[in-house]
Design an enzyme around this catalytic site. Structure first.
Site, short mmCIF file in Angstrom:
data_model
loop_
_atom_site.label_atom_id
_atom_site.label_comp_id
_atom_site.label_asym_id
_atom_site.label_seq_id
_atom_site.Cartn_x
_atom_site.Cartn_y
_atom_site.Cartn_z
N HIS A 1 39.72 18.06 82.42
CA HIS A 1 40.88 17.16 82.51
C HIS A 1 40.35 15.74 82.65
O HIS A 1 39.16 15.56 82.95
CB HIS A 1 41.73 17.50 83.74
CG HIS A 1 40.96 17.35 85.00
ND1 HIS A 1 40.20 18.37 85.53
CD2 HIS A 1 40.76 16.28 85.81
CE1 HIS A 1 39.57 17.95 86.60
NE2 HIS A 1 39.89 16.67 86.81
N HIS B 1 36.99 9.53 82.39
CA HIS B 1 35.95 10.47 81.98
C HIS B 1 36.45 11.90 82.16
O HIS B 1 37.38 12.15 82.92
CB HIS B 1 34.68 10.28 82.83
CG HIS B 1 34.89 10.60 84.27
ND1 HIS B 1 35.41 9.69 85.17
CD2 HIS B 1 34.70 11.75 84.98
CE1 HIS B 1 35.51 10.26 86.36
NE2 HIS B 1 35.10 11.52 86.28
P1 2AM Z 1 35.41 13.99 88.93
O1 2AM Z 1 35.73 14.84 87.76
O2 2AM Z 1 34.72 12.73 88.55
O3 2AM Z 1 34.72 14.72 90.05
C1 2AM Z 1 39.99 16.67 91.02
O4 2AM Z 1 39.15 16.75 92.13
C2 2AM Z 1 39.69 15.48 90.19
O5 2AM Z 1 39.85 14.29 90.94
C3 2AM Z 1 38.27 15.44 89.62
O6 2AM Z 1 38.38 15.16 88.25
C4 2AM Z 1 37.59 14.30 90.33
O7 2AM Z 1 36.81 13.52 89.52
C5 2AM Z 1 38.75 13.43 90.75
N1 2AM Z 1 38.47 12.65 91.95
C6 2AM Z 1 38.51 11.31 92.04
N2 2AM Z 1 38.25 10.90 93.28
C7 2AM Z 1 38.00 12.01 94.01
C8 2AM Z 1 37.64 12.24 95.37
N3 2AM Z 1 37.51 11.24 96.25
N4 2AM Z 1 37.43 13.51 95.76
C9 2AM Z 1 37.55 14.53 94.88
N5 2AM Z 1 37.90 14.38 93.60
C10 2AM Z 1 38.11 13.13 93.15
#
Ligand code: 2AM
Length: 178
Positions: free
Chosen positions: A37, A121
């Site tokens: 996602h 991303h």
């Molecule tokens: P990531 O893919 O770069 O890890 C669900 O956890 C989504 O939220 C993930 O896509 C994650 O990004 C994003 N996300 C952004 N900030 C976050 C945080 N502080 N803790 C966990 N997930 C985060």
């Protein structure tokens, strides 16, 4: 509930992305394709009474459909250690506009502002102990990766259940773009 707002991806896009995964990176934990996602706004743990406010705020957003192109492979690192491998998005003002509207709507609903800059991303893998040279050659090999254009006609509120191995993401509400 642990919540985040994201773009769901088509099965074609998932298939394209999954072709990058799987080989050549010992120590990488590949995200299963059903979990791919593009996060627009991480919300985090949310008490029940707030979930409705979040939903109302998101439902009031009027924003246009757009298309986007996935482009390039990169790495997030912390203190010099690779944390995640991702596929980025070609510069896209419509996507940034949508993320900005979501941020504004959620702040109006009482959430704390997001301090981190929006870096669109799709995470492909999380890294524990991936050798730097392997990572460098993976990025170099896939640097010309492109997928799209992908049509974006909705965004989604997901809940996330953290598991021992992989998180389980559930689409809770889908919000149509106009
Ligand atoms: P990531 O893919 O770069 O890890 C669900 O956890 C989504 O939220 C993930 O896509 C994650 O990004 C994003 N996300 C952004 N900030 C976050 C945080 N502080 N803790 C966990 N997930 C985060």
């Amino acid at each position: 509930m642990r919540l985040f707002v994201a773009l769901d991806l088509s099965s074609e896009a998932r298939t394209r992305l999954s072709m990058l995964a799987g080989a050549g990176l010992p120590g990488a934990r590949w995200v299963p394709p059903e979990n791919y996602h593009l996060t627009l706004r991480f919300i985090g743990d949310t008490p029940a009474y707030r979930c409705e406010e979040v939903d109302l705020a998101l439902a009031a957003i009027r924003s246009r459909r757009f298309s986007m192109e996935l482009s390039e492979v990169g790495v997030f690192a912390k203190s010099g250690r690779a944390k995640a491998v991702w596929v980025g998005v070609a510069r896209n003002p419509a996507l940034e506009h949508l993320a900005g509207k979501i941020e504004t709507a959620l702040q109006r609903a009482g959430l704390e502002p997001e301090r981190r800059r929006f870096t669109p991303h799709v995470t492909l893998a999380r890294c524990n102990n991936v050798a730097e040279d392997r990572l460098a050659s993976f990025v170099q090999m896939h640097n010309l990766f492109r997928a799209g254009p992908l049509e974006v006609s909705a965004f989604t509120l997901f809940s996330s259940l953290l598991g021992k191995d992989q998180a389980v993401y559930t689409p809770e509400v889908e919000y149509e773009l106009i």
